[in-house]
Design an enzyme around this catalytic site. Structure first.
Site, mmCIF file in Angstrom:
data_model
loop_
_atom_site.group_PDB
_atom_site.id
_atom_site.type_symbol
_atom_site.label_atom_id
_atom_site.label_comp_id
_atom_site.label_asym_id
_atom_site.label_seq_id
_atom_site.Cartn_x
_atom_site.Cartn_y
_atom_site.Cartn_z
ATOM 1 N N PHE A 276 0.854 -1.181 0.000
ATOM 2 C CA PHE A 276 0.000 0.000 0.000
ATOM 3 C C PHE A 276 0.895 1.239 0.000
ATOM 4 O O PHE A 276 1.893 1.280 0.726
ATOM 5 C CB PHE A 276 -0.867 -0.034 1.255
ATOM 6 C CG PHE A 276 -1.947 1.002 1.287
ATOM 7 C CD1 PHE A 276 -3.078 0.874 0.496
ATOM 8 C CD2 PHE A 276 -1.838 2.105 2.123
ATOM 9 C CE1 PHE A 276 -4.078 1.833 0.531
ATOM 10 C CE2 PHE A 276 -2.829 3.069 2.155
ATOM 11 C CZ PHE A 276 -3.960 2.934 1.370
ATOM 12 N N ASP B 228 3.145 -5.954 7.685
ATOM 13 C CA ASP B 228 1.936 -5.149 7.790
ATOM 14 C C ASP B 228 0.728 -6.075 7.643
ATOM 15 O O ASP B 228 0.572 -6.744 6.613
ATOM 16 C CB ASP B 228 1.939 -4.066 6.702
ATOM 17 C CG ASP B 228 0.805 -3.070 6.906
ATOM 18 O OD1 ASP B 228 -0.257 -3.480 7.410
ATOM 19 O OD2 ASP B 228 0.991 -1.890 6.548
ATOM 20 N N TYR C 170 -9.717 -0.827 11.759
ATOM 21 C CA TYR C 170 -11.007 -0.395 11.182
ATOM 22 C C TYR C 170 -11.418 -1.222 9.974
ATOM 23 O O TYR C 170 -12.506 -1.061 9.467
ATOM 24 C CB TYR C 170 -10.969 1.097 10.813
ATOM 25 C CG TYR C 170 -9.771 1.508 9.979
ATOM 26 C CD1 TYR C 170 -9.745 1.267 8.621
ATOM 27 C CD2 TYR C 170 -8.655 2.096 10.574
ATOM 28 C CE1 TYR C 170 -8.635 1.618 7.869
ATOM 29 C CE2 TYR C 170 -7.544 2.446 9.830
ATOM 30 C CZ TYR C 170 -7.540 2.204 8.470
ATOM 31 O OH TYR C 170 -6.445 2.531 7.729
ATOM 32 N N LYS C 171 -10.527 -2.115 9.497
ATOM 33 C CA LYS C 171 -10.871 -2.968 8.352
ATOM 34 C C LYS C 171 -11.585 -4.218 8.877
ATOM 35 O O LYS C 171 -12.689 -4.114 9.375
ATOM 36 C CB LYS C 171 -9.610 -3.262 7.535
ATOM 37 C CG LYS C 171 -9.080 -1.989 6.845
ATOM 38 C CD LYS C 171 -7.739 -2.167 6.149
ATOM 39 C CE LYS C 171 -7.313 -0.855 5.490
ATOM 40 N NZ LYS C 171 -5.900 -0.815 5.130
ATOM 41 N N ARG D 36 -13.111 -4.636 -6.333
ATOM 42 C CA ARG D 36 -12.641 -5.400 -5.187
ATOM 43 C C ARG D 36 -13.809 -5.748 -4.255
ATOM 44 O O ARG D 36 -14.636 -4.885 -3.956
ATOM 45 C CB ARG D 36 -11.619 -4.523 -4.456
ATOM 46 C CG ARG D 36 -10.843 -5.188 -3.373
ATOM 47 C CD ARG D 36 -9.723 -4.287 -2.915
ATOM 48 N NE ARG D 36 -10.241 -3.164 -2.127
ATOM 49 C CZ ARG D 36 -9.542 -2.536 -1.193
ATOM 50 N NH1 ARG D 36 -8.304 -2.896 -0.939
ATOM 51 N NH2 ARG D 36 -10.061 -1.528 -0.529
HETATM 52 C C1 PLP Z 1 -5.267 0.527 4.997
HETATM 53 C C2 PLP Z 1 -3.788 0.530 4.968
HETATM 54 C C3 PLP Z 1 -3.054 1.603 5.493
HETATM 55 C C4 PLP Z 1 -3.737 2.825 6.022
HETATM 56 O O1 PLP Z 1 -2.957 3.489 6.965
HETATM 57 P P1 PLP Z 1 -3.638 4.531 7.973
HETATM 58 O O2 PLP Z 1 -2.504 5.227 8.595
HETATM 59 O O3 PLP Z 1 -4.469 3.742 8.917
HETATM 60 O O4 PLP Z 1 -4.506 5.441 7.147
HETATM 61 C C5 PLP Z 1 -1.675 1.507 5.504
HETATM 62 N N1 PLP Z 1 -1.036 0.427 5.009
HETATM 63 C C6 PLP Z 1 -1.720 -0.621 4.484
HETATM 64 C C7 PLP Z 1 -0.976 -1.805 3.965
HETATM 65 C C8 PLP Z 1 -3.114 -0.593 4.430
HETATM 66 O O5 PLP Z 1 -3.794 -1.593 3.896
#
Ligand code: PLP
Length: 397
Positions: free
Chosen positions: A113, A184, A209-210, A356
């Site tokens: 990400f 991660d 939150y996911k 998705r």
């Molecule tokens: C959703 C996601 C994020 C989001 O980071 P936030 O700081 O919570 O906005 C970061 N890295 C990955 C791999 C994600 O899937």
């Protein structure tokens, strides 16, 4: 055995909606509003400042961390909550790099990400020690774990395709090469049977939150392996990670173990909502979730592929090789997703052309999957997406 009809009854899902976007934002646990109301009125309202002791707010980040630990296969006492995932990525990476001072390469992959890669770039600039962020194709990670690599920074599941890395195998390879691992778990905590301790992960981070359903902006978590917990130096040395925050010393001394990864004041209200979500997680375990998730994603991938030849499966066919999402490639994917959303099937779109769909056994069952398949078939076969209003892009996709 988990009774998933019982867990489903714990969530508020709007009437007529099939929610396949729990991989972006999980739905509201029905108990969360009352739980937050109680914390606001009985604790914040009545106790005010004494709530830090009386209501146990100060210990909340590690108490909740232990509940997350069970879901990611971590040792008790080695997970702490706070901040956002991007911040936790920065912290883990900074500590890990400092433990390999003679090496300069951070290895990541193009399926990661962007925020993780951005945080690495920013950290490299701040350190000014000539580190390099090396981004390779996901299938080339293993071959690129060389003795130059200080740290691997890998997201277990590719947010676009759902392809799943083998955490245990890559961690073993990294250790053999003398590198450390930062995992991660954004798309695996609450989605797959993650086992950070068994895999030997050095650091792990994730959001809540996911798949974990903690609510928009719910706090992130960080895991540091016990063998590093008292060694890792925290880059963000805030007062609540200090050995004795209320001694108000002039200089910083890191707290014991995972406590040092705390930064500032805990998000007490947000953690209360997350605790309501974690009560539902107490009704199941990750082995049961993973088994059911594989069933649901396989059913969906097979049925949609069979009925909608214009959609190309972007996720691995083998359920063992993917997380809890299924993605399809379609040139007009944005418009097609808007047409589905208008009909109550909620997925999302990731540029340039990925549709998705996330699956969460806690509140999605096989009947939901089949209803979603029917609607997708209708929209795709009837080209119901071919409308100007479906093609106009909103800010958040
Ligand atoms: C959703 C996601 C994020 C989001 O980071 P936030 O700081 O919570 O906005 C970061 N890295 C990955 C791999 C994600 O899937």
């Amino acid at each position: 055995m988990t009774d998933f009809s019982k867990t489903k009854a714990q969530f508020h899902i709007p009437e007529g909606m099939i929610y396949l976007d729990g991989n972006s934002l999980g739905p509201l646990p029905k108990a969360a509003p009352a739980k937050m109301q109680a914390v606001m009125q009985d604790e914040w309202g009545e106790m005010l400042i004494t709530g830090w002791n009386k209501a146990g707010w100060m210990a909340q980040p590690t108490r909740v961390g232990d509940r997350i630990a069970r879901l990611i296969g971590a040792e008790e006492g080695h997970v702490v909550m706070g901040d956002t995932l991007s911040i936790k990525v920065y912290q883990a990476l900074a500590s890990a790099l400092e433990m390999r001072p003679e090496r300069k390469v951070i290895l990541s992959d193009s399926g990661n990400f962007p925020s993780d890669l951005y945080m690495a770039e920013g950290l490299i600039k701040s350190l000014g020690q000539g580190h390099e962020l090396r981004v390779v194709a996901p299938e080339e990670v293993e071959a690129n774990i060389t003795e130059e690599v200080a740290v691997t920074l890998i997201t277990e599941v590719d947010y676009r395709t759902g392809r799943l890395h083998d955490m245990a195998a890559l961690t073993e390879k990294a250790h053999a090469a003398g590198a450390l691992t930062v995992w991660d778990l954004a798309h695996t905590a609450g989605a797959t049977d993650v086992r950070v301790a068994e895999a030997g992960a050095d650091f792990a981070v994730g959001c809540t939150y996911k798949y974990l359903n903690g609510g928009p902006g719910a706090p992130a978590f960080i895991y540091v392996a016990p063998r590093h917990a008292d060694v890792a130096r925290p880059a963000l040395s805030g007062w609540l990670g200090h050995e004795a925050p209320f001694a108000f010393d002039q200089s910083y001394r890191p707290g014991a173990g995972i406590e040092r990864m705390r930064v500032g004041t805990p998000p007490v209200l947000a953690l209360a909502a997350l605790e309501a979500a974690l009560d539902i997680w107490d009704m199941t375990d990750m082995a049961a979730i993973r088994a059911k998730s594989k069933e649901l994603t396989t059913l969906f991938a097979e049925e949609v592929s069979r009925r909608c030849p214009m959609l190309t499966l972007a996720s691995p066919e083998d359920p063992e090789a993917r997380g809890s999402q299924v993605s399809f490639i379609f040139e007009e994917g944005y418009a097609a997703m808007q047409a589905l959303i208008a009909r109550g099937v909620i997925g999302d779109f990731r540029a340039p052309e990925i549709m998705r769909f996330g699956f969460t056994p806690l509140y999605i069952d096989a009947a939901d999957v089949m209803r979603a398949v029917e609607i997708i078939d209708e929209v795709m076969t009837g080209k119901l997406w071919d409308r100007e209003d479906y093609k106009a892009r909103a800010a958040v996709t």
